[in-house]
Design a protein around this motif. Sequence first.
Motif, PDB file in Angstrom:
ATOM      1  N   VAL A   7       0.848  -1.192   0.000  1.00 35.60           N
ATOM      2  CA  VAL A   7       0.000   0.000   0.000  1.00 35.60           C
ATOM      3  C   VAL A   7       0.884   1.243   0.000  1.00 35.60           C
ATOM      4  CG1 VAL A   7      -1.764   1.280   1.274  1.00 35.60           C
ATOM      5  CG2 VAL A   7      -1.809  -1.214   1.272  1.00 35.60           C
ATOM      6  N   GLU A   9       0.402   5.546   0.202  1.00 33.59           N
ATOM      7  CA  GLU A   9      -0.453   6.711   0.372  1.00 33.59           C
ATOM      8  C   GLU A   9       0.360   7.947  -0.002  1.00 33.59           C
ATOM      9  OE1 GLU A   9      -2.887   9.191   3.813  1.00 33.59           O
ATOM     10  OE2 GLU A   9      -1.857   7.337   4.340  1.00 33.59           O
ATOM     11  N   THR A  10      -0.207   8.772  -0.871  1.00 33.19           N
ATOM     12  CA  THR A  10       0.507   9.964  -1.326  1.00 33.19           C
ATOM     13  C   THR A  10      -0.341  11.209  -1.098  1.00 33.19           C
ATOM     14  OG1 THR A  10      -0.386   9.939  -3.577  1.00 33.19           O
ATOM     15  CG2 THR A  10       1.619   8.667  -3.173  1.00 33.19           C
ATOM     16  N   VAL A  16      -0.032   9.503  -6.755  1.00 28.36           N
ATOM     17  CA  VAL A  16      -0.586   8.152  -6.599  1.00 28.36           C
ATOM     18  C   VAL A  16      -0.809   7.497  -7.958  1.00 28.36           C
ATOM     19  CG1 VAL A  16      -3.106   8.528  -6.528  1.00 28.36           C
ATOM     20  CG2 VAL A  16      -2.085   6.779  -5.116  1.00 28.36           C
ATOM     21  N   LYS A  36      -9.589   7.811  -2.331  1.00 28.02           N
ATOM     22  CA  LYS A  36      -9.138   8.984  -1.601  1.00 28.02           C
ATOM     23  C   LYS A  36      -8.993   8.607  -0.141  1.00 28.02           C
ATOM     24  CE  LYS A  36     -12.641  11.262  -3.072  1.00 28.02           C
ATOM     25  NZ  LYS A  36     -13.686  12.264  -3.215  1.00 28.02           N
ATOM     26  N   ALA A  37      -8.004   9.170   0.512  1.00 24.88           N
ATOM     27  CA  ALA A  37      -7.845   8.959   1.951  1.00 24.88           C
ATOM     28  C   ALA A  37      -8.435  10.186   2.640  1.00 24.88           C
ATOM     29  CB  ALA A  37      -6.378   8.739   2.315  1.00 24.88           C
ATOM     30  N   ASN A  41      -5.120  13.284   0.364  1.00 25.05           N
ATOM     31  CA  ASN A  41      -4.281  12.097   0.222  1.00 25.05           C
ATOM     32  C   ASN A  41      -5.028  11.031  -0.572  1.00 25.05           C
ATOM     33  OD1 ASN A  41      -2.545  13.457   1.847  1.00 25.05           O
ATOM     34  ND2 ASN A  41      -2.703  12.089   3.588  1.00 25.05           N
ATOM     35  N   VAL A  43      -4.731   6.725  -1.793  1.00 24.29           N
ATOM     36  CA  VAL A  43      -4.116   5.455  -1.426  1.00 24.29           C
ATOM     37  C   VAL A  43      -4.353   4.444  -2.549  1.00 24.29           C
ATOM     38  CG1 VAL A  43      -6.140   4.638  -0.157  1.00 24.29           C
ATOM     39  CG2 VAL A  43      -3.902   3.741   0.425  1.00 24.29           C
ATOM     40  N   SER A  74       2.826   7.660   3.462  1.00 24.99           N
ATOM     41  CA  SER A  74       3.134   6.407   4.150  1.00 24.99           C
ATOM     42  C   SER A  74       3.058   5.264   3.152  1.00 24.99           C
ATOM     43  CB  SER A  74       2.165   6.159   5.313  1.00 24.99           C
ATOM     44  OG  SER A  74       0.872   5.933   4.825  1.00 24.99           O
ATOM     45  N   TYR A  75       3.649   4.152   3.541  1.00 16.81           N
ATOM     46  CA  TYR A  75       3.560   2.934   2.739  1.00 16.81           C
ATOM     47  C   TYR A  75       3.830   1.751   3.652  1.00 16.81           C
ATOM     48  CZ  TYR A  75       8.631   2.364   2.727  1.00 16.81           C
ATOM     49  OH  TYR A  75       9.918   2.171   3.103  1.00 16.81           O
TER      50      TYR A  75
END
Length: 104
Positions: A7, A9-10, A16, A36-37, A41, A43, A74-75
């Motif tokens: 995974v 997340e950008t 992304v 969308k996060a 962001n 994902v 994060s990833y």
Amino acid sequence: MPAAVGVIETLGFPAVLAAADAMVKGGRVTLVYFDKAERGNFVVAIRGPISEVKPAVEVGLEAAEKTFGGKVMSYYIVPNPPQNIVSVLPIEYTEAVEEWRSVW
């Protein structure tokens, strides 16, 4: 065959998109989730053999960071996710995804 989930997340859509493109080109993996996060962001999640997910995530991270304005928030990689992870997170192979899995 041992499977893994990767995974990324950008911050922002272009990063992304670049990560997703690089991941599916960088390994024998399947894109299983994209959404969308929060706060701008995004994902993306992939699944595939453990030996393919790790290099695919690495090229995805590199592509996201090279994108103008791109930032990886994060990833993570989960090798052999237990069933409770698969049942909670939206990372199952759906019918739409199965069509593309059979190509490789």
